[in-house]
Structures are given as C-alpha cells and as structure tokens.
Design a protein around this motif. Structure first.
Motif, short mmCIF file in Angstrom:
data_model
loop_
_atom_site.label_atom_id
_atom_site.label_comp_id
_atom_site.label_asym_id
_atom_site.label_seq_id
_atom_site.Cartn_x
_atom_site.Cartn_y
_atom_site.Cartn_z
N GLY A 107 0.78 -1.23 0.00
CA GLY A 107 0.00 0.00 0.00
C GLY A 107 0.81 1.27 0.00
O GLY A 107 0.27 2.36 0.19
N ARG A 108 2.14 1.17 -0.19
CA ARG A 108 2.91 2.42 -0.21
C ARG A 108 3.81 2.43 -1.43
O ARG A 108 4.22 1.38 -1.94
N CYS A 109 4.08 3.66 -1.90
CA CYS A 109 4.90 3.80 -3.10
C CYS A 109 6.38 3.73 -2.69
O CYS A 109 6.85 4.58 -1.94
N ILE A 110 7.10 2.69 -3.16
CA ILE A 110 8.51 2.55 -2.77
C ILE A 110 9.45 3.01 -3.89
O ILE A 110 10.65 3.11 -3.69
N LEU A 111 8.89 3.27 -5.08
CA LEU A 111 9.71 3.85 -6.16
C LEU A 111 8.81 4.67 -7.06
O LEU A 111 7.76 4.21 -7.50
N LEU A 141 26.16 1.49 -4.51
CA LEU A 141 27.30 1.54 -3.60
C LEU A 141 26.92 2.36 -2.37
O LEU A 141 26.19 3.35 -2.48
N HIS A 142 27.47 1.95 -1.22
CA HIS A 142 27.26 2.76 -0.01
C HIS A 142 28.46 3.65 0.29
O HIS A 142 28.32 4.66 0.99
N ASP A 143 29.64 3.28 -0.21
CA ASP A 143 30.85 4.05 0.07
C ASP A 143 30.91 5.25 -0.88
O ASP A 143 31.12 5.09 -2.09
N PRO A 147 20.47 6.59 1.22
CA PRO A 147 20.39 5.87 2.49
C PRO A 147 19.61 4.56 2.39
O PRO A 147 18.97 4.29 1.37
N ASN A 148 19.65 3.78 3.46
CA ASN A 148 18.87 2.53 3.51
C ASN A 148 17.41 2.82 3.23
O ASN A 148 16.84 3.80 3.73
N GLY A 149 16.80 1.96 2.42
CA GLY A 149 15.38 2.08 2.14
C GLY A 149 15.05 3.15 1.10
O GLY A 149 13.87 3.42 0.85
N ALA A 150 16.08 3.74 0.48
CA ALA A 150 15.84 4.83 -0.49
C ALA A 150 15.19 4.34 -1.78
O ALA A 150 14.63 5.13 -2.54
N GLY A 151 15.31 3.03 -2.05
CA GLY A 151 14.73 2.49 -3.28
C GLY A 151 15.77 2.08 -4.31
O GLY A 151 15.44 1.82 -5.47
N LYS A 152 17.02 1.98 -3.90
CA LYS A 152 18.11 1.68 -4.84
C LYS A 152 17.95 0.28 -5.46
O LYS A 152 18.04 0.13 -6.67
N SER A 153 17.72 -0.72 -4.60
CA SER A 153 17.56 -2.09 -5.13
C SER A 153 16.30 -2.19 -5.97
O SER A 153 16.27 -2.89 -6.99
N THR A 154 15.27 -1.47 -5.56
CA THR A 154 14.02 -1.51 -6.33
C THR A 154 14.26 -0.91 -7.72
O THR A 154 13.76 -1.43 -8.72
N LEU A 155 15.04 0.18 -7.78
CA LEU A 155 15.36 0.77 -9.09
C LEU A 155 16.17 -0.23 -9.94
O LEU A 155 15.89 -0.40 -11.14
N GLY A 211 22.83 -9.80 -7.18
CA GLY A 211 21.88 -9.32 -6.18
C GLY A 211 22.53 -9.30 -4.79
O GLY A 211 23.69 -9.65 -4.63
N GLN A 212 21.74 -8.87 -3.81
CA GLN A 212 22.29 -8.80 -2.44
C GLN A 212 22.42 -10.18 -1.82
O GLN A 212 23.14 -10.37 -0.86
N HIS A 213 21.68 -11.16 -2.36
CA HIS A 213 21.71 -12.50 -1.77
C HIS A 213 21.94 -13.54 -2.86
O HIS A 213 21.24 -13.55 -3.86
N1 ATP Z 1 8.39 -6.60 -1.23
C1 ATP Z 1 8.31 -5.54 -0.45
N2 ATP Z 1 7.25 -5.35 0.36
C2 ATP Z 1 7.18 -4.26 1.15
N3 ATP Z 1 8.11 -3.30 1.21
C3 ATP Z 1 9.19 -3.44 0.43
C4 ATP Z 1 9.36 -4.56 -0.44
N4 ATP Z 1 10.53 -4.42 -1.08
C5 ATP Z 1 11.08 -3.28 -0.64
N5 ATP Z 1 10.27 -2.69 0.26
C6 ATP Z 1 10.51 -1.41 0.95
O1 ATP Z 1 10.83 -0.46 -0.05
C7 ATP Z 1 11.83 0.42 0.39
C8 ATP Z 1 12.97 0.43 -0.61
O2 ATP Z 1 13.63 -0.81 -0.56
P1 ATP Z 1 14.99 -1.05 -1.34
O3 ATP Z 1 15.42 -2.45 -1.05
O4 ATP Z 1 14.82 -0.67 -2.75
O5 ATP Z 1 15.94 0.00 -0.61
P2 ATP Z 1 17.50 0.24 -0.75
O6 ATP Z 1 17.70 1.67 -1.06
O7 ATP Z 1 18.09 -0.74 -1.69
O8 ATP Z 1 17.98 -0.04 0.74
P3 ATP Z 1 19.32 -0.68 1.38
O9 ATP Z 1 20.40 0.38 1.29
O10 ATP Z 1 18.93 -0.90 2.81
O11 ATP Z 1 19.65 -1.94 0.66
C9 ATP Z 1 12.24 -0.04 1.79
O12 ATP Z 1 11.61 0.79 2.74
C10 ATP Z 1 11.72 -1.46 1.87
O13 ATP Z 1 11.35 -1.78 3.20
#
Ligand code: ATP
Length: 256
Positions: A16-20, A189-191, A38-46, A78-80
C-alpha cells in the motif's frame, strides 16, 4: 547524450505504499553509474526495475527491457546469492555461462576466462569447495565471477562490495574500470568516496525518488548529501579526486 537505460513513469507499490517513483531517468551509455542513497531509499528496487521486474517503463538501448532478448543481455549480482545449492565454486560460477533462463543446464565456461577470473578474485584455491561452506566475502566474489562469465554487455550490481575486504573491493573496482570497453555497469554503492572515484554518473536517491543525477562533481555536494543522509558529510577535493568525511556527530544529536 545516448542512453543505455531510459526510465519513464515507473512506479512501484508495496504493502500500500509507493517505494519507487521515477517520472524520468536516462542513464548514459558506456559509463559506470553508481546509485547512492540511504537505507530504504529504493536503490535495489530501481535496479530490479532496470532488470525489467517492475513493469514496462524501462528501455535498454531503445527496446523494452522486459523482452527475453534484452534480459539475456544483463548480468545481475543481487544482495543475496543461492548458496544452498550442492555445487562447488567452479560449478557455481559456471552457472553464469548457461543460456538465460536455463541455469539448471550443464554449462562449461571457456577455461581461460574462468581460470583468469578465479585468479583475479583469489578463488582458485577454493575452486573445489562447496559454495555453501565459503565465507561471506568469498561467496560474494564467486557471485561477481558468475556475473562476469555471462559476457553480458550490461552489469547490474547491487552492493557488489558487500562483505569484501578493502583489497578485494579495490580489485573489483579496478577490474570493472580496466574492462570498461566490454560492458556498462550500474551499481549500488554505499561508500561515497568509492562511488565518486569509480563512477562517471551518479544517481542520488531518497524515499523512493531520484533526488539528483549527473557527474559526481555536480551531484555529490556536501549540503545535499548531508540533507539526504541526515548526517554531516564533508566533501574534500585533493588532486582532482573527491573524498567524503563523515563529521563527528553524537547519536544523541542525530536523533534529537
Ligand atoms: N516486497 C516488499 N514489500 C514491502 N516493502 C518493500 C518490499 N521491497 C522493498 N520494500 C521497501 O521499499 C523500500 C525500498 O527498498 P529497497 O530495497 O529498494 O531500498 P535500498 O535503497 O536498496 O535499501 P538498502 O540500502 O537498505 O539496501 C524499503 O523501505 C523497503 O522496506
């Protein structure tokens, strides 16, 4: 500027929330792009969107990235990893040579390239070990070798320096630089110092949005970085190189 990836009106929702939310983004050809934030910014989603996993708004060199043809042109770290497979390191990295979408088929990497990459990433002594028994950094190096063996023109790397010691971080970055004519790289990258000195193009993200994109000189400004990371970050320039210092900041004042 010729584009490697063009992203148009990509929105990703989760729970229910926009993550990207990316109305428009163009990543240049033949450059190393770093996605930071930062963490959770949406980098992996992009990155997953660039892989074609989030709808149809992404094109790779003018064609939809969702097509199998285009997906086969992208190697992904990927991360895993999948370390519970009953495979030796050599068998694991050779999965990179399987035709796209058929990783279970037996594959043989060209011996010279395989041996070269095992040497570059110090995996030769571990070649016959089970992948699941390796340390985190060794597994990450195997993941990188697996991606490089795909000979794909595009590499998408999600925190490829995860678990790597300093020597292997730099070895990876130098390998990517030395071989820049063979592939384009987009990596998370985080560094910040590493991103500034190894990428030609930076995408800065926060809260699911692109805050800025462009050269490290233009994007990586102290004020902007400090605001996005919510931490005082000082930019230092020396001999044409950028360094970033995290200024001392007590946890108490950061939380206040
Ligand atoms: N499948 C999902 N269901 C719910 N929330 C999700 C899902 N995937 C990602 N999120 C949320 O979307 C946001 C972005 O996640 P993403 O993994 O893209 O962040 P990130 O920038 O890569 O973070 P990090 O630096 O911690 O790896 C986060 O708040 C995460 O909790």
């Amino acid at each position: 500027m010729e584009s490697l990836f063009t992203v148009r009106n990509v929105q990703v929702q989760a729970r229910g929330r926009c993550i990207l939310s990316v109305p428009q983004l163009d990543l240049p050809v033949s450059q190393h792009t770093s996605i930071i934030g930062p963490n959770g910014a949406g980098k992996s989603t992009l990155l997953r969107a660039l892989l074609g996993l989030h709808g149809t708004g992404v094109q790779l060199r003018g064609e939809s990235v969702g097509s199998n043809l285009k997906r086969g042109q992208i190697a992904w770290v990927g991360q895993h990893g999948q370390y519970n497979l009953p495979l030796t390191v050599t068998e694991y990295v050779q999965l990179g040579c399987c035709p796209h979408g058929s990783w279970f088929k037996k594959a043989q990497a060209p011996t010279t390239k395989l041996q070269h990459l095992l040497d570059v990433f110090d995996l030769r002594p571990l070649a016959q070990q089970r992948i699941g028994r390796l340390s985190g950094g060794e597994q990450q190096r195997a993941n990188v070798v697996r991606a490089l063996l795909q000979n794909a023109p595009v590499l998408l790397l999600d925190e490829p320096c995860n678990h790597l010691d300093i020597r292997h971080q730099h070895r990876l970055m130098h390998y990517l630089r030395e071989h820049h004519a063979e592939f384009s790289v987009v990596m998370v990258l985080h560094d910040l110092t590493m991103a500034a000195n190894h990428a030609d193009f930076i995408v800065l993200m926060n809260e699911g949005q692109i805050v800025a994109s462009g050269t490290p000189q233009d994007v990586m400004q102290s004020d902007l970085l400090s605001e996005v990371y919510q931490w005082p970050i000082r930019r230092i320039e020396e001999d044409g190189r950028l360094f970033f210092r995290m200024d001392h900041h007590s946890v108490h004042s950061a939380v206040a």
